[in-house]
Structure formats: structure tokens, C-alpha cells
Design a protein around this motif. Structure first.
Motif, PDB file in Angstrom:
ATOM      1  N   GLU A 138       0.827  -1.215   0.000  1.00  0.00           N
ATOM      2  CA  GLU A 138       0.000   0.000   0.000  1.00  0.00           C
ATOM      3  C   GLU A 138       0.858   1.260   0.000  1.00  0.00           C
ATOM      4  OE1 GLU A 138      -3.858   1.850   2.358  1.00  0.00           O
ATOM      5  OE2 GLU A 138      -2.368   0.710   3.484  1.00  0.00           O
ATOM      6  N   SER A 139       1.877   1.306   0.844  1.00  0.00           N
ATOM      7  CA  SER A 139       2.699   2.520   0.932  1.00  0.00           C
ATOM      8  C   SER A 139       3.474   2.767  -0.358  1.00  0.00           C
ATOM      9  CB  SER A 139       3.661   2.418   2.119  1.00  0.00           C
ATOM     10  OG  SER A 139       4.525   1.301   1.966  1.00  0.00           O
ATOM     11  N   ALA A 140       3.900   1.684  -1.015  1.00  0.00           N
ATOM     12  CA  ALA A 140       4.635   1.851  -2.279  1.00  0.00           C
ATOM     13  C   ALA A 140       3.747   2.485  -3.343  1.00  0.00           C
ATOM     14  CB  ALA A 140       5.158   0.498  -2.755  1.00  0.00           C
ATOM     15  N   VAL A 141       2.483   2.103  -3.356  1.00  0.00           N
ATOM     16  CA  VAL A 141       1.549   2.689  -4.326  1.00  0.00           C
ATOM     17  C   VAL A 141       1.272   4.147  -3.990  1.00  0.00           C
ATOM     18  CG1 VAL A 141      -0.800   2.590  -5.246  1.00  0.00           C
ATOM     19  CG2 VAL A 141       0.501   0.474  -4.914  1.00  0.00           C
ATOM     20  N   THR A 142       0.987   4.435  -2.731  1.00  0.00           N
ATOM     21  CA  THR A 142       0.627   5.808  -2.341  1.00  0.00           C
ATOM     22  C   THR A 142       1.811   6.764  -2.437  1.00  0.00           C
ATOM     23  OG1 THR A 142       0.991   5.225  -0.002  1.00  0.00           O
ATOM     24  CG2 THR A 142      -1.247   5.024  -0.853  1.00  0.00           C
ATOM     25  N   ASP A 143       3.039   6.243  -2.493  1.00  0.00           N
ATOM     26  CA  ASP A 143       4.198   7.122  -2.678  1.00  0.00           C
ATOM     27  C   ASP A 143       4.160   7.836  -4.033  1.00  0.00           C
ATOM     28  OD1 ASP A 143       5.247   6.563  -0.228  1.00  0.00           O
ATOM     29  OD2 ASP A 143       6.700   5.082  -0.926  1.00  0.00           O
ATOM     30  N   LEU A 144       3.359   7.329  -4.961  1.00  0.00           N
ATOM     31  CA  LEU A 144       3.256   7.949  -6.285  1.00  0.00           C
ATOM     32  C   LEU A 144       2.224   9.082  -6.317  1.00  0.00           C
ATOM     33  CD1 LEU A 144       3.253   4.654  -8.405  1.00  0.00           C
ATOM     34  CD2 LEU A 144       5.172   6.224  -8.063  1.00  0.00           C
ATOM     35  N   ALA A 145       1.560   9.337  -5.209  1.00  0.00           N
ATOM     36  CA  ALA A 145       0.496  10.330  -5.167  1.00  0.00           C
ATOM     37  C   ALA A 145       0.930  11.732  -5.611  1.00  0.00           C
ATOM     38  CB  ALA A 145      -0.111  10.390  -3.765  1.00  0.00           C
ATOM     39  N   PRO A 146       2.158  12.203  -5.299  1.00  0.00           N
ATOM     40  CA  PRO A 146       2.543  13.565  -5.715  1.00  0.00           C
ATOM     41  C   PRO A 146       2.512  13.783  -7.225  1.00  0.00           C
ATOM     42  CG  PRO A 146       4.021  12.771  -4.001  1.00  0.00           C
ATOM     43  CD  PRO A 146       3.184  11.606  -4.411  1.00  0.00           C
ATOM     44  N   LEU A 147       2.473  12.724  -8.012  1.00  0.00           N
ATOM     45  CA  LEU A 147       2.424  12.879  -9.466  1.00  0.00           C
ATOM     46  C   LEU A 147       1.045  13.320  -9.954  1.00  0.00           C
ATOM     47  CD1 LEU A 147       4.317   9.620 -10.492  1.00  0.00           C
ATOM     48  CD2 LEU A 147       5.234  11.947 -10.534  1.00  0.00           C
ATOM     49  N   LEU A 148       0.048  13.261  -9.103  1.00  0.00           N
ATOM     50  CA  LEU A 148      -1.332  13.491  -9.528  1.00  0.00           C
ATOM     51  C   LEU A 148      -1.754  14.940  -9.349  1.00  0.00           C
ATOM     52  CD1 LEU A 148      -2.998  10.313  -7.999  1.00  0.00           C
ATOM     53  CD2 LEU A 148      -2.143  10.638 -10.325  1.00  0.00           C
TER      54      LEU A 148
END
Length: 524
Positions: A323-333
């Protein structure tokens, strides 16, 4: 005697009756303290149970009519009926996540959603392709903003349900002391347990490790679920006869009524086309009378601890770790918080009690979930093309950017030369917008410094306003600028030949016309 909607008529056989509390599925809800539910005495078919997933939308469209004023008419009518009902209502965790599995994995609080803004802020939710329990996204559509995003309801507004009490319903026969401790720590008031999970003496209403418990008859529930799931009339009749016989055995010869609790499995009831047949069966039994749970006889119970299957726990542990690995990509949105909200809803759906059923193929569900995670972890990337050639001294190289996230991305792209063979006049491209689940081509100007050779473009993708690189890759380039020189020389030579040939033809024509127009010489 008058009866409420959803209750069967009270009938007795002589002066003997079996009061039976019917426990139906509650609405999936984000928070243990403020969860939405339905009447405990009026089970009904659950539609739109989670995830997802899947998907991309939440487990079900349960937007509160007072908050949104929109949604399917049938959904609004159901909510209005539940609000007006005086029947007892209890509330389950969001997506019917299994508290037994969470406790076995070491959680100290029941997991909650981070929000539903990713869904309510858009008129079309990012459709994780009707996410099933695996959260597998089968769609690639983006979001379409609403006319007034500020009017979208908050999470608290969506889950507000003052008429219900918090109650947990772990997967059948899989609770232990850590499960009950987790529920107490999370503010849960009561629990529904399977009779295979406790040693019960007396009535089905008992205290178990400090929690008020309602103990459901496991064998009776199995018979009723078997009747619902039967594919032939003979199988349905056999299971119905078994259920009727078990209810009959509860009545005592001295006229005292035995009591029991029938817990209607959420997955079975939701998947069946005719769940009303349960009520038809009970209505036809003269020795059965449905009652409120508060009318159940009190008893004493001791927990017989059991745990979820280890294979299921291992798969769930891996999913939680990702889960944390996926949410680390949030700043791209464009809206960074959307990814965390979306991923948490998927995780809660994967934790659903339906995955604990022996009939469920949880290994496949977890594999689909893992595959979806792998796609999400791609984030925003530059697609490698091994056949890009530079055929001139200056050109614009197309770079295809791919967004595998279910929400629109806004990123900064930096292109750098991989060697001194090329130069890049414009290196930084700010605020490049890439639609959800789609791609966009960016043209990068490149000047070649040699006539032939190999080089490359280094592409770095970063969140807007951040120096942290989310993706870096090299796009190979083959330099063939000599081809342009040769081609221009050939074209120049051909043009000169054509021009010379045209001049020669013009001169020759003029000479011929001059000769033909001269007067003939006179000879006497």
C-alpha cells in the motif's frame, strides 16, 4: 396483530414457538463508530458490495440523499426507508472488512478509509473496471469534474447514520481473543459470532470477553445458505427441509420456546436471485416466530479461539505492505490525496469476509489484486522506443509519456543528452498533463553534433515543484544526419540538371523558330 414491514407474522403452534432473530448483512461503512447499517430483524439483499473493485469507484454508491440529492432512485428510496425504520440497525466496517483477519495481522485499530473525495468530487468515478473484491481495475477512464466540486459531501456526511450501533461480524468461526480486543479498542459495542466459534450454554445472547455477543446457529445457517445456493429443486428442497427440522427441534414439549439466531451470510444473500425465499420458508413454519434480538434468551458463552487460514493471511500481509509503495506515487497526480483514498478502499475490499469462505478462490482474488498493484506501481513513465532515428542536424524527437494511475497526472519532464553527440536546447517541460490511464506525446528538440552514431535521451519525470525523480529512463537514438546531407546534395544536383536541361531546350527551340521564319533565297 399488526406487524412492521419486513417482519413475518407472529404465529404459534399450540402454545409453542421458536423465537428466531434474523441477522442480515449491514451496509459496508468506513468507520466503526459511525457506520451505516440496516435493521437487524429485517435482512435484505445487499447490492453493490465492495471493491473497488476493484475497480475504480467505492464498494457501492451509497451517497447520502441529504448530502447529494442525486443517485439512483432505488438507492435513495432504500436509504429513506432505512432512516424511517424503527427496527434495530447495526453497522459493519467499510467493505465488510474482516476484523478477525486484521487482528491476526497485528492491527491495533480497525482500518478506515482515508476519504472518498476521489469519487464524490467527480461525476464519473475512475472506474477500476468495476473492481471486484480483488480491486482489479478493468477500466481506464479518467474523471470528469462536477459542476460544483465544493458541493460534494464529506466522508462524515456520507457515513452519518445516527440510528445504528457499531457491531462487528467477523468471518464465520475465525475469531479469537485478539479479534475481540481489537474490536473493543476500536469502540465496537457488540459482535455477531458463529456457534462454531464459542461454547454456548443457554440462550444465544451472551457476554464474551467483555463484548455483548449474539451467537448465530452455524448448522441452521449452513442449511439455509445451502438452500439459497442450490442449483436444483431437489437440493433446495433438501436444505429447506433440514432447516425446518432444526427449527422444529428447538421447540420443547413443555411449551417453552427455544431461541436461536439465523445469520444470513452476506455473500450468499447478495449473490442469490431470490433471497426472499428465506422469508417465505420461515413464514410457512407455524412454530417459528421472528423476534427482535433483545427478546433472545440470555446465556453464557466461552470463546473457542480460531484464526483465519494462514495462506489468506500471508496474501493479505503482502497486499498491506504494498500500500505505501503505491501511495508514494500520489505527488504525481493533480489531486494527490485521491490515490491514497482509492488504494485504501481497494485494500478494505480485499479484506472482505467473503474472502474467508471455503468456496472463495482467494488465491485468484489476491493474484488479481497484485497484478493491479503492479500496474499502479508503473506510475507515470516514458515509453522506450528502440527505433528512433535522427536524420537531420536538428529535429524534434517524440517522447511518449504513459500514466498508469487511475487519476490525471501533472508532472515535470526533463530531457538530457546521454552523450556529447547531441544537444538538447530545451530540457525542461513544466506541468505536463497526462490523462488517467492514458498517454501523451511530448516533442523534444534535439540537435546532432555528428553525422552518424548512437546516443540517447535521458528522460526524468518528477512531481511538479519537487526535485525527487519518480521515473528515469533512456530513449535510444540512432544518428543518421549524413543521410540528410547526401539527400540534399542529390536533390540539389537533380535540380541543377533539370534547370540546365530546361535552358538548353529553350535555346534550341528559339534557334529552330528563327531558321524556319527566314525568307527563302531567290535563284534566277
Amino acid at each position: 396483530m399488526a406487524r412492521r414491514r419486513g417482519e413475518a407474522p407472529h404465529r404459534t403452534h399450540g402454545d409453542r414457538a421458536v423465537p428466531a432473530a434474523l441477522v442480515g448483512d449491514g451496509h459496508a461503512d468506513p468507520r466503526p463508530a459511525r457506520r451505516r447499517g440496516r435493521a437487524a430483524d429485517a435482512p435484505a439483499r445487499r447490492r453493490g458490495a465492495a471493491p473497488g473493485d476493484p475497480g475504480d469507484r467505492p464498494p457501492a454508491d451509497r451517497r447520502h440523499p441529504r448530502s447529494r440529492g442525486a443517485g439512483p432512485q432505488s438507492a435513495r428510496e432504500l436509504l429513506a426507508r432505512l432512516e424511517a425504520s424503527t427496527l434495530p440497525q447495526f453497522l459493519l466496517q467499510f467493505a465488510d472488512a474482516d476484523p478477525a483477519a486484521q487482528a491476526a495481522l497485528g492491527s491495533d485499530r480497525l482500518l478506515e478509509p482515508n476519504g472518498l473525495g476521489y469519487y464524490t468530487a467527480a461525476s464519473s468515478a475512475p472506474t477500476p473496471g468495476s473492481e471486484d473484491a480483488s480491486g482489479q481495475d478493468q477500466g481506464t477512464g479518467g474523471t470528469t469534474p462536477t459542476a460544483d466540486p465544493a458541493a460534494a459531501p464529506t466522508l462524515d456526511e456520507l457515513v452519518a447514520w445516527p440510528n445504528g450501533s457499531a457491531r462487528a461480524w467477523p468471518a464465520d468461526g475465525q475469531a479469537d481473543a485478539s479479534t475481540l480486543a481489537l474490536l473493543q479498542h476500536s469502540g465496537t459495542e457488540s459482535v455477531v459470532l458463529d456457534s462454531s466459534n464459542v461454547s454456548l450454554t443457554g440462550g444465544p445472547s451472551a457476554r464474551v470477553d467483555g463484548l455483548q455477543a449474539l451467537v448465530a446457529d452455524a448448522q441452521l445457517g449452513t442449511a439455509v445458505r445451502g438452500g439459497l445456493a442450490a442449483t436444483t429443486e431437489a437440493e433446495r428442497n433438501a436444505d429447506s427441509a433440514e432447516a425446518a427440522a432444526r427449527l422444529a427441534l428447538l421447540s420443547t414439549p413443555d411449551g417453552a420456546a427455544g431461541t436461536t439466531v439465523l445469520a444470513l451470510d452476506r455473500r450468499t444473500v447478495a449473490d442469490d436471485d431470490h433471497p426472499e425465499e428465506v422469508f417465505e420458508l420461515l413464514d410457512a413454519l407455524s412454530w417459528v416466530s421472528p423476534v427482535r434480538e433483545t427478546a433472545q434468551a440470555a446465556g453464557s458463552a466461552t470463546l473457542s479461539p480460531k484464526k483465519p487460514a494462514q495462506d489468506r493471511l500471508d496474501l493479505l500481509k503482502d497486499a498491506i505492505a504494498r500500500e505505501s509503495a503505491v501511495t508514494d506515487l500520489a505527488p504525481l497526480l493533480a489531486r494527490p490525496e485521491s490515490l491514497g483514498e482509492y488504494q485504501r478502499v481497494r485494500l478494505l475490499a480485499l479484506l472482505a469476509t467473503s474472502g474467508a469462505s471455503p468456496e472463495a478462490d482467494f488465491a485468484k482474488t489476491a493474484a488479481d489484486y497484485r497484478a493491479r498493484d503492479a500496474k499502479l506501481l508503473n506510475g507515470v513513465t516514458a515509453i522506450r522506443n528502440d527505433h528512433t532515428q535522427l536524420v537531420g542536424a536538428s529535429t524534434r524527437v517524440p517522447v511518449l509519456l504513459r500514466n498508469d494511475l487511475p487519476f490525471d497526472a501533472v508532472v515535470t519532464v526533463v530531457a538530457s543528452p546521454a552523450s556529447a553527440a547531441i544537444s538538447v536546447p530545451t530540457r525542461t517541460f513544466s506541468r505536463v498533463e497526462i490523462p488517467a490511464g492514458s498517454g501523451r506525446t511530448t516533442l523534444v528538440p534535439v540537435d546532432s553534433r555528428i553525422s552518424s552514431g548512437e546516443s540517447g535521451l535521458i528522460i526524468d519525470i518528477s512531481p511538479v515543484g519537487s526535485d525527487e525523480v519518480a521515473f528515469t529512463g533512456t530513449l535510444p537514438l540512432t544518428i543518421r544526419s549524413v543521410v540528410e546531407t547526401v539527400a540534399l546534395s542529390v536533390l540539389g544536383g537533380l535540380a541543377a540538371l533539370l534547370l540546365g536541361f530546361g535552358i538548353w531546350r529553350s535555346i534550341r527551340r528559339r534557334r529552330r523558330s528563327g531558321i524556319s521564319g527566314a525568307p527563302e533565297e531567290f535563284h534566277p
